[in-house]
Design a protein around this motif. Structure first.
Motif, PDB file in Angstrom:
ATOM      1  N   UNK A 197       0.864  -1.177   0.000  1.00  0.00           N
ATOM      2  CA  UNK A 197       0.000   0.000   0.000  1.00  0.00           C
ATOM      3  C   UNK A 197       0.902   1.229   0.000  1.00  0.00           C
ATOM      4  N   UNK A 198       0.736   2.054  -1.004  1.00  0.00           N
ATOM      5  CA  UNK A 198       1.546   3.263  -1.197  1.00  0.00           C
ATOM      6  C   UNK A 198       1.441   4.172   0.026  1.00  0.00           C
ATOM      7  N   UNK A 199       2.521   4.842   0.406  1.00  0.00           N
ATOM      8  CA  UNK A 199       2.469   5.689   1.607  1.00  0.00           C
ATOM      9  C   UNK A 199       1.355   6.731   1.594  1.00  0.00           C
ATOM     10  N   UNK A 200       0.981   7.230   0.420  1.00  0.00           N
ATOM     11  CA  UNK A 200      -0.092   8.226   0.369  1.00  0.00           C
ATOM     12  C   UNK A 200      -1.471   7.617   0.592  1.00  0.00           C
ATOM     13  N   UNK A 201      -1.549   6.271   0.671  1.00  0.00           N
ATOM     14  CA  UNK A 201      -2.839   5.583   0.873  1.00  0.00           C
ATOM     15  C   UNK A 201      -2.918   4.939   2.254  1.00  0.00           C
ATOM     16  N   UNK A 202      -2.073   5.343   3.173  1.00  0.00           N
ATOM     17  CA  UNK A 202      -1.970   4.639   4.454  1.00  0.00           C
ATOM     18  C   UNK A 202      -2.672   5.338   5.609  1.00  0.00           C
ATOM     19  N   UNK A 203      -3.466   6.355   5.334  1.00  0.00           N
ATOM     20  CA  UNK A 203      -4.206   7.018   6.417  1.00  0.00           C
ATOM     21  C   UNK A 203      -5.055   5.998   7.164  1.00  0.00           C
ATOM     22  N   UNK A 204      -5.617   5.052   6.410  1.00  0.00           N
ATOM     23  CA  UNK A 204      -6.322   3.914   6.996  1.00  0.00           C
ATOM     24  C   UNK A 204      -5.680   2.656   6.427  1.00  0.00           C
ATOM     25  N   UNK A 205      -5.073   1.871   7.296  1.00  0.00           N
ATOM     26  CA  UNK A 205      -4.391   0.649   6.881  1.00  0.00           C
ATOM     27  C   UNK A 205      -4.667  -0.399   7.954  1.00  0.00           C
TER      28      UNK A 205
ATOM     29  N   UNK B  47       3.105   2.182   8.593  1.00  0.00           N
ATOM     30  CA  UNK B  47       2.906   1.255   7.475  1.00  0.00           C
ATOM     31  C   UNK B  47       4.244   0.860   6.859  1.00  0.00           C
ATOM     32  N   UNK B  48       5.164   1.790   6.749  1.00  0.00           N
ATOM     33  CA  UNK B  48       6.491   1.500   6.211  1.00  0.00           C
ATOM     34  C   UNK B  48       7.198   0.447   7.053  1.00  0.00           C
ATOM     35  N   UNK B  49       7.152   0.625   8.367  1.00  0.00           N
ATOM     36  CA  UNK B  49       7.783  -0.343   9.264  1.00  0.00           C
ATOM     37  C   UNK B  49       7.148  -1.729   9.089  1.00  0.00           C
TER      38      UNK B  49
END
Length: 285
Positions: A81-89, A129-131
């Protein structure tokens, strides 16, 4: 006033060797089904871009990419999931990505990372999300494909804190010579997109000259970042041929030698089958 949509550039002359587009988005290029994917790969193959890694930005794209990689032997996938799409993950989202990442024709976890250019997801959510994606890459034993936009130092900080997986690829590398040297010293692989051909990208072009050939990939990020002199037009994987030729000229390298090297790098990094797309077509014929 009617403005015509920019046209895709005409395909380049065929390369003397077959290369791999290390990062593209076939769905964003307009591919919807197997026939579209095959047609797109045929256009790429005509100029020597034999295989591609199609990359996901969200869950819908991740499911599509993993499926598209089963439609044509020349296509592989990366999911995240792209970082700009991680507000809800959510945990459910993570379970979907993890399942897809374990599939045979999914060759990388990505693109993931940090993006401080767009204000779509809070930095804290992006970092969390990156981690998680870093850990996933370690668990499935596949390369981590990083999206790094205006976030060099924070990307570095998180990688150092978490410990990188065995293979790290900086997609569309955008750093300067100093950052490139730091990445190279860590053994990271730097993938260059059409931006390296932009004549005003002086710091990136300087860095590109000094990246060791063994740690270099070429990509399109199509339909985005179409190389000079077609900047601003929609691209496809075939545009990687333009980028390779420009990069060879920039580095003072032979096109065939550089092409063979980046193709071998892609095969090694993504653990692609030793057989080339050209050989596959010969077997089918």
């Amino acid at each position: 006033m009617n403005r015509s949509k920019p046209k895709a550039p005409a395909p380049d002359e065929p390369l003397p060797v077959e290369i791999v587009d290390a990062h593209t988005h076939l769905d964003a290029c307009g591919a919807k089904d197997a026939a579209d994917v095959t047609a797109m790969l045929d256009r790429a193959a005509a100029v020597g871009v034999g295989r591609v890694v199609t990359v996901a930005n969200d869950l819908t794209a991740a499911r599509w990419a993993a499926e598209a990689a089963t439609w044509d032997e020349r296509v592989f996938a990366a999911v995240a999931v792209h970082p700009t799409r991680t507000a809800v993950f959510s945990e459910q989202d993570r379970a979907v990505v993890a399942e897809l990442a374990g599939r045979d024709r999914v060759v990388a976890v990505g693109e993931t990372g940090l993006d401080f250019y767009w204000d779509y997801s809070p930095p804290a959510a992006q970092e969390e999300a990156f981690r998680w994606h870093i850990d996933l890459a370690k668990r499935v034993g596949k390369p981590l494909m990083i999206h790094d936009r205006d976030a060099h130092e924070d990307i570095w900080r998180v990688l150092e804190a978490e410990g990188p997986p065995e293979t790290v690829v900086f997609h569309c590398f955008s750093g300067d010579l100093e950052f490139a040297r730091r990445c190279v010293d860590r053994g990271y692989v730097l993938s260059l997109a059409g931006t390296v051909t932009f004549r005003n990208a002086r710091a990136l072009r300087e860095a590109a000259v000094h990246i060791p050939t063994y740690q270099l990939l070429v990509e399109t990020d199509a339909p985005f970042l179409t190389p000079h002199p077609f900047r601003g037009r929609p691209g496809e994987p075939y545009c990687a041929a333009y980028t390779l030729r420009d990069l060879a000229q920039l580095r003072g390298a032979d096109v065939a030698e550089l092409g063979a090297a980046v193709a071998a790098n892609a095969q090694r990094v993504f653990r692609l089958p030793a057989v080339t797309a050209r050989e596959l077509r010969g077997r089918e014929g």
